[in-house]
Design an enzyme around this catalytic site. Structure first.
Site, PDB file in Angstrom:
ATOM      1  N   ARG A   1       0.850  -1.203   0.000  1.00 50.57           N
ATOM      2  CA  ARG A   1       0.000   0.000   0.000  1.00 50.57           C
ATOM      3  C   ARG A   1       0.880   1.244   0.000  1.00 50.57           C
ATOM      4  O   ARG A   1       0.618   2.219  -0.697  1.00 50.57           O
ATOM      5  CB  ARG A   1      -0.952   0.015   1.214  1.00 50.57           C
ATOM      6  CG  ARG A   1      -1.654   1.352   1.362  1.00 50.57           C
ATOM      7  CD  ARG A   1      -2.867   1.370   2.309  1.00 50.57           C
ATOM      8  NE  ARG A   1      -2.757   0.480   3.436  1.00 50.57           N
ATOM      9  CZ  ARG A   1      -1.976   0.677   4.521  1.00 50.57           C
ATOM     10  NH1 ARG A   1      -1.226   1.773   4.598  1.00 50.57           N
ATOM     11  NH2 ARG A   1      -1.949  -0.191   5.494  1.00 50.57           N
TER      12      ARG A   1
ATOM     13  N   TYR B   1     -17.300  16.411 -15.333  1.00 51.85           N
ATOM     14  CA  TYR B   1     -17.557  14.974 -15.412  1.00 51.85           C
ATOM     15  C   TYR B   1     -18.556  14.627 -14.300  1.00 51.85           C
ATOM     16  O   TYR B   1     -18.379  15.041 -13.146  1.00 51.85           O
ATOM     17  CB  TYR B   1     -16.244  14.221 -15.233  1.00 51.85           C
ATOM     18  CG  TYR B   1     -16.426  12.731 -15.129  1.00 51.85           C
ATOM     19  CD1 TYR B   1     -16.731  11.973 -16.251  1.00 51.85           C
ATOM     20  CD2 TYR B   1     -16.316  12.079 -13.910  1.00 51.85           C
ATOM     21  CE1 TYR B   1     -16.923  10.607 -16.150  1.00 51.85           C
ATOM     22  CE2 TYR B   1     -16.502  10.711 -13.794  1.00 51.85           C
ATOM     23  CZ  TYR B   1     -16.814   9.981 -14.926  1.00 51.85           C
ATOM     24  OH  TYR B   1     -17.003   8.631 -14.822  1.00 51.85           O
TER      25      TYR B   1
ATOM     26  N   ASP C   1      -8.305  18.549 -14.463  1.00 49.73           N
ATOM     27  CA  ASP C   1      -8.569  17.180 -14.888  1.00 49.73           C
ATOM     28  C   ASP C   1      -8.140  17.105 -16.356  1.00 49.73           C
ATOM     29  O   ASP C   1      -8.813  17.641 -17.239  1.00 49.73           O
ATOM     30  CB  ASP C   1     -10.063  16.870 -14.709  1.00 49.73           C
ATOM     31  CG  ASP C   1     -10.414  15.433 -15.112  1.00 49.73           C
ATOM     32  OD1 ASP C   1      -9.682  14.840 -15.923  1.00 49.73           O
ATOM     33  OD2 ASP C   1     -11.434  14.918 -14.627  1.00 49.73           O
TER      34      ASP C   1
ATOM     35  N   LYS D   1      -8.844   6.052 -19.313  1.00 51.14           N
ATOM     36  CA  LYS D   1      -9.195   6.562 -20.635  1.00 51.14           C
ATOM     37  C   LYS D   1      -7.974   6.532 -21.552  1.00 51.14           C
ATOM     38  O   LYS D   1      -7.475   5.457 -21.841  1.00 51.14           O
ATOM     39  CB  LYS D   1      -9.805   7.965 -20.479  1.00 51.14           C
ATOM     40  CG  LYS D   1     -10.844   8.063 -19.348  1.00 51.14           C
ATOM     41  CD  LYS D   1     -12.083   7.200 -19.554  1.00 51.14           C
ATOM     42  CE  LYS D   1     -12.967   7.087 -18.320  1.00 51.14           C
ATOM     43  NZ  LYS D   1     -13.371   8.338 -17.683  1.00 51.14           N
TER      44      LYS D   1
END
Ligand SMILES: *Cc1c(COP(=O)(O)O)cnc(C)c1O
Length: 401
Positions: A57, A110, A183, A208
């Site tokens: 982690r 978004y 973004d 994406k």
């Protein structure tokens, strides 16, 4: 053993995308970073960590390779890879905001970003104002001095492809003591470099274009060199460094990218430039075809001269991207087009090598119906892939006939 480490900072974009973070493996010479599918690392005596690895982690070598590559392609000081774009956004918002703070967000953000800000952070005491980010005066008026701690920018936006001026908004945010977040999912670092234009941090849905093959969900935060937390906020490690705060929160809340996901995303990133060149040229050809078609009432693509953001996009981006939206006059006609394409697959998401079509009103943007973010119901959104352009144009032609 030979020393294969090299500083790629002054290399070109594709060279950085392919080599930064991917030094040949010191043990075997493997030219691609291995998938370190491991949770823990043997210590050489208590606290004797090898290269800082302790628990996956906190850090994993495959994730490190991706994070170094992402920092290199965005021109940032540090990057952090997450299990999704929204996990990246959530961590950044928590790192930089406190109850009572206010955020300015795009009125066509978004949908998932808007839902996170409005319905997760809202109940935790963070207010937001949705505005048209393409109008700098409107943004200036929405900033509440002393209370606005973040301006969130998407450019181009989804699905209406609005364009905003990153450098102008960065200056506004800086004057207010707020951080500017961009973004950069739609543009990608290949076409747009927000940190160089003054942004403090960039976020991505690497699901994406960066991943690029519709086979992995992921996200990233990239922090600019020297970027600070909003004025007055001391981070959890006692410094004002935005990167330190994001690093702390990434480990503290733990929504990290797993090793295989990091590896797939890195594999995609290495071909980003050649894919984007083809996405851009195919999208331009599709936009021009649609503009001439009698069944289409409006084509929205920043590469067309009549797009309101064309001038800013031309200076701020090195290409106009692979997303094209268009209107056909009624909801029924829009749904018809979505039902009839064969090469363009009817699906949510975007940025993969295969072309996709969708109806934002009933699909990606259904959750914002009735809000300030509602989109026209005759709108069709295309994610133009990298197939042969003649096949794409022919497919749209038969679907519109
Ligand atoms: C998809 C997307 C996100 C969210 O990313 P996930 O990987 O789906 O969590 C955020 N911003 C934009 C612009 C997106 O397209």
């Amino acid at each position: 053993m030979s020393d294969d480490t090299h500083d790629w900072t002054s290399a070109g974009f594709s060279t950085r995308a392919i080599h930064a973070g991917s030094d040949p493996d010191p043990t075997t010479g493997a030219v691609v970073p291995p998938i370190y599918q491991v949770s823990t690392y043997k210590q050489d005596g208590v606290g004797g960590l090898r290269n800082g690895y302790e628990y996956s982690r906190s850090g994993n070598p495959t994730r490190t390779a991706l994070e170094e590559a992402l920092a290199a392609v965005e021109g940032g000081s540090r990057a952090f890879a997450f299990s999704s774009g929204l996990a990246a956004e959530d961590t950044l918002l928590r790192a930089a905001l406190r109850p009572g703070d206010h955020v300015v967000v795009p009125d066509d953000a978004y949908g998932g970003t808007y839902r996170l800000v409005a319905r997760v952070f809202g109940p935790w005491g963070v207010d937001h104002t949705p505005v048209d980010l393409s109008d700098v005066d409107v943004v200036a008026a929405a900033i509440e001095p002393g209370r606005t701690k973040m301006v969130w920018v998407e450019t181009p936006t989804n699905p209406l492809l609005g364009v905003s001026d990153i450098a102008a908004l960065a200056a506004l945010a800086r004057a207010a003591g707020a951080v500017l977040v961009v973004d950069n999912t739609f543009a990608t670092p290949y076409l747009q470099q927000p940190l160089a234009l003054g942004a403090d941090a960039v976020v991505h849905s690497t699901t994406k274009y960066i991943g690029g093959h519709s086979d992995v969900v992921g996200g990233a935060v990239v922090v600019g060199d020297g970027a600070q937390l909003p004025v007055g906020l001391e981070g959890p490690t006692g410094t004002a460094s935005l990167a330190d705060a994001v690093a702390f929160h990434q480990n503290a809340s733990g929504a990290v990218a797993g090793p295989f996901d990091a590896w797939l995303t890195l594999r995609g990133l290495k071909t980003l430039a050649v894919r984007m060149d083809r996405h851009c040229s195919n999208a331009m050809a599709v936009a021009r075809f649609l503009r001439e078609h009698s069944a289409v009432t409006q084509v929205i693509y920043p590469g067309l001269e009549d797009h309101p953001g064309h001038a800013i996009a031309s200076t701020q981006m090195s290409g106009f991207g692979g997303m094209v939206s268009f209107r056909v006059g009624s909801r029924e006609k829009a749904l018809d087009v979505c039902a009839r394409t064969k090469v363009f697959l009817l699906a949510e998401s975007l940025g993969g090598i295969e072309s996709l079509v969708e109806h934002p009103g009933q699909m990606t943007h259904a959750s914002v119906a009735g809000s300030a973010l509602e989109v026209p119901d005759d709108l069709v959104r295309l994610s133009v892939g990298i197939e042969d352009v003649a096949d794409l144009v022919a497919d749209l032609g038969q679907a519109l006939a």
